[in-house]
Design a protein around this motif. Structure first.
Motif, PDB file in Angstrom:
ATOM      1  N   TYR A  16      64.120  30.669  70.002  1.00  0.00           N
ATOM      2  CA  TYR A  16      64.044  32.130  70.101  1.00  0.00           C
ATOM      3  C   TYR A  16      65.450  32.719  70.134  1.00  0.00           C
ATOM      4  CZ  TYR A  16      63.401  36.828  71.899  1.00  0.00           C
ATOM      5  OH  TYR A  16      63.453  38.187  72.039  1.00  0.00           O
ATOM      6  N   GLY A  17      65.605  33.861  69.454  1.00  0.00           N
ATOM      7  CA  GLY A  17      66.833  34.639  69.575  1.00  0.00           C
ATOM      8  C   GLY A  17      67.894  34.317  68.549  1.00  0.00           C
ATOM      9  N   PHE A  18      68.893  35.203  68.548  1.00  0.00           N
ATOM     10  CA  PHE A  18      69.979  35.098  67.581  1.00  0.00           C
ATOM     11  C   PHE A  18      71.359  35.135  68.240  1.00  0.00           C
ATOM     12  CE2 PHE A  18      66.362  37.008  65.364  1.00  0.00           C
ATOM     13  CZ  PHE A  18      66.198  36.076  64.366  1.00  0.00           C
ATOM     14  N   CYS A  19      71.422  34.846  69.526  1.00  0.00           N
ATOM     15  CA  CYS A  19      72.727  34.787  70.178  1.00  0.00           C
ATOM     16  C   CYS A  19      73.536  33.653  69.546  1.00  0.00           C
ATOM     17  CB  CYS A  19      72.576  34.561  71.682  1.00  0.00           C
ATOM     18  SG  CYS A  19      71.864  35.984  72.551  1.00  0.00           S
ATOM     19  N   PRO A  20      74.831  33.885  69.319  1.00  0.00           N
ATOM     20  CA  PRO A  20      75.647  32.894  68.609  1.00  0.00           C
ATOM     21  C   PRO A  20      75.698  31.541  69.312  1.00  0.00           C
ATOM     22  CG  PRO A  20      76.768  35.017  68.723  1.00  0.00           C
ATOM     23  CD  PRO A  20      75.580  35.112  69.627  1.00  0.00           C
ATOM     24  N   CYS A 127      71.016  40.330  71.267  1.00  0.00           N
ATOM     25  CA  CYS A 127      71.794  39.703  70.194  1.00  0.00           C
ATOM     26  C   CYS A 127      71.150  40.076  68.858  1.00  0.00           C
ATOM     27  CB  CYS A 127      71.821  38.185  70.360  1.00  0.00           C
ATOM     28  SG  CYS A 127      72.712  37.619  71.819  1.00  0.00           S
ATOM     29  N   PRO A 128      71.889  40.806  68.002  1.00  0.00           N
ATOM     30  CA  PRO A 128      71.313  41.221  66.718  1.00  0.00           C
ATOM     31  C   PRO A 128      71.679  40.263  65.583  1.00  0.00           C
ATOM     32  CG  PRO A 128      73.344  42.405  67.094  1.00  0.00           C
ATOM     33  CD  PRO A 128      73.196  41.442  68.255  1.00  0.00           C
ATOM     34  N   SER A 129      70.870  40.311  64.548  1.00  0.00           N
ATOM     35  CA  SER A 129      71.195  39.599  63.321  1.00  0.00           C
ATOM     36  C   SER A 129      70.646  40.422  62.158  1.00  0.00           C
ATOM     37  CB  SER A 129      70.584  38.198  63.319  1.00  0.00           C
ATOM     38  OG  SER A 129      71.106  37.431  62.242  1.00  0.00           O
ATOM     39  N   VAL A 130      71.439  40.514  61.089  1.00  0.00           N
ATOM     40  CA  VAL A 130      71.070  41.337  59.932  1.00  0.00           C
ATOM     41  C   VAL A 130      70.692  40.425  58.770  1.00  0.00           C
ATOM     42  CG1 VAL A 130      71.864  43.047  58.260  1.00  0.00           C
ATOM     43  CG2 VAL A 130      72.542  43.242  60.670  1.00  0.00           C
ATOM     44  N   PHE A 131      69.593  40.757  58.112  1.00  0.00           N
ATOM     45  CA  PHE A 131      69.104  39.979  56.976  1.00  0.00           C
ATOM     46  C   PHE A 131      68.919  40.909  55.787  1.00  0.00           C
ATOM     47  CE2 PHE A 131      67.729  38.045  60.899  1.00  0.00           C
ATOM     48  CZ  PHE A 131      68.063  36.710  60.728  1.00  0.00           C
ATOM     49  N   ASN A 132      69.362  40.451  54.626  1.00  0.00           N
ATOM     50  CA  ASN A 132      69.259  41.240  53.395  1.00  0.00           C
ATOM     51  C   ASN A 132      68.193  40.656  52.486  1.00  0.00           C
ATOM     52  OD1 ASN A 132      71.706  43.069  53.734  1.00  0.00           O
ATOM     53  ND2 ASN A 132      72.651  41.052  53.935  1.00  0.00           N
ATOM     54  N   PHE A 133      67.531  41.512  51.753  1.00  0.00           N
ATOM     55  CA  PHE A 133      66.533  41.052  50.783  1.00  0.00           C
ATOM     56  C   PHE A 133      66.433  42.069  49.654  1.00  0.00           C
ATOM     57  CE2 PHE A 133      64.407  43.613  53.904  1.00  0.00           C
ATOM     58  CZ  PHE A 133      63.448  44.334  53.221  1.00  0.00           C
TER      59      PHE A 133
END
Length: 222
Positions: A16-20, A127-133
């Motif tokens: 779970y999560g996107f913390c580095p 913790c955010p994370s950006v995804f492109n599509f």
């Protein structure tokens, strides 16, 4: 005397999560190069992938590789037929917050137009994370056309005027499935046609008859 071989440890699977995640080889090495292009002893990552590092420790070359996997995101590039909808639900049933490039904050979203889009997903630790599509639209359903109403000779062939290069399956109003149909009488004719993506176009045309198609006869030499 040599420094111990570099060890990045076992592969890492984040539930779970996107913390580095920090990958660190310590301070006993020089000439460091990571697969990310960094040249420092430790890096932080928040994207799924295979990461490697190589360095020199007391004159000896050493390297290691580790695979890091964050929660899978169901967010692939796609192609839809004109008039259809691309549906996205990147993390079904999980506790994240979402901001899409169109401003919506729902966990699910729909797209009908071609474009480059993104989504920012944030976990409960902020913790955010950006995804492109990317969404592409196959315009075959509005490209394939029989043209405007026309006048033909009885016996002429009726066929697509545009979209013919993509068409692979035909269904005419008379039940035939060839790329063209023979006009025998005045009336309205319709065609349903599809391409390799199963995008479907429908068109109809009113045909009036202006005469009969000439018959060519060849006479034998005597």
């Amino acid at each position: 005397k040599y420094a111990p071989p570099i060890s990045l440890g076992d592969d890492i699977y984040v539930d779970y999560g996107f913390c580095p995640i920090t990958l660190d080889i310590g301070n006993a090495y020089s000439n460091i190069l990571w697969s990310t292009g960094d040249t420092i002893s430790s890096i932080q990552i928040n994207q799924t992938g295979t990461y490697w590092v190589e360095a020199i420790g007391l004159g000896r070359h050493s390297s290691d590789t580790v695979y890091v996997e964050f929660p899978p995101i169901y967010l692939a590039d796609t192609v839809i037929c004109y008039g259809d909808t691309a549906f996205y639900d990147p993390l079904p049933g999980q506790a994240y917050s979402f901001v899409w490039s169109d401003g919506t904050t729902q966990s699910k979203n729909f797209f009908t137009e071609a474009g480059n889009y993104w989504i920012e997903i944030t976990d409960t630790a902020l913790c955010p994370s950006v995804f492109n599509f990317k969404v592409d639209v196959d315009s075959f359903p509005i490209v394939a056309s029989l043209g405007t109403d026309t006048a033909l000779c009885a016996g002429d062939e009726l066929m697509l005027l545009s979209g013919v290069d993509e068409a692979i399956a035909y269904q005419w109003s008379d039940g035939t499935n060839l790329s063209s149909m023979t006009v025998k009488q005045a009336g309205e004719y319709s065609l349903t046609v599809s391409n390799h993506r199963n995008c479907v176009a429908k068109d109809s045309i009113i045909v009036s008859i202006k005469g009969s198609r000439p018959k060519v006869e060849f006479l034998a030499d005597t």
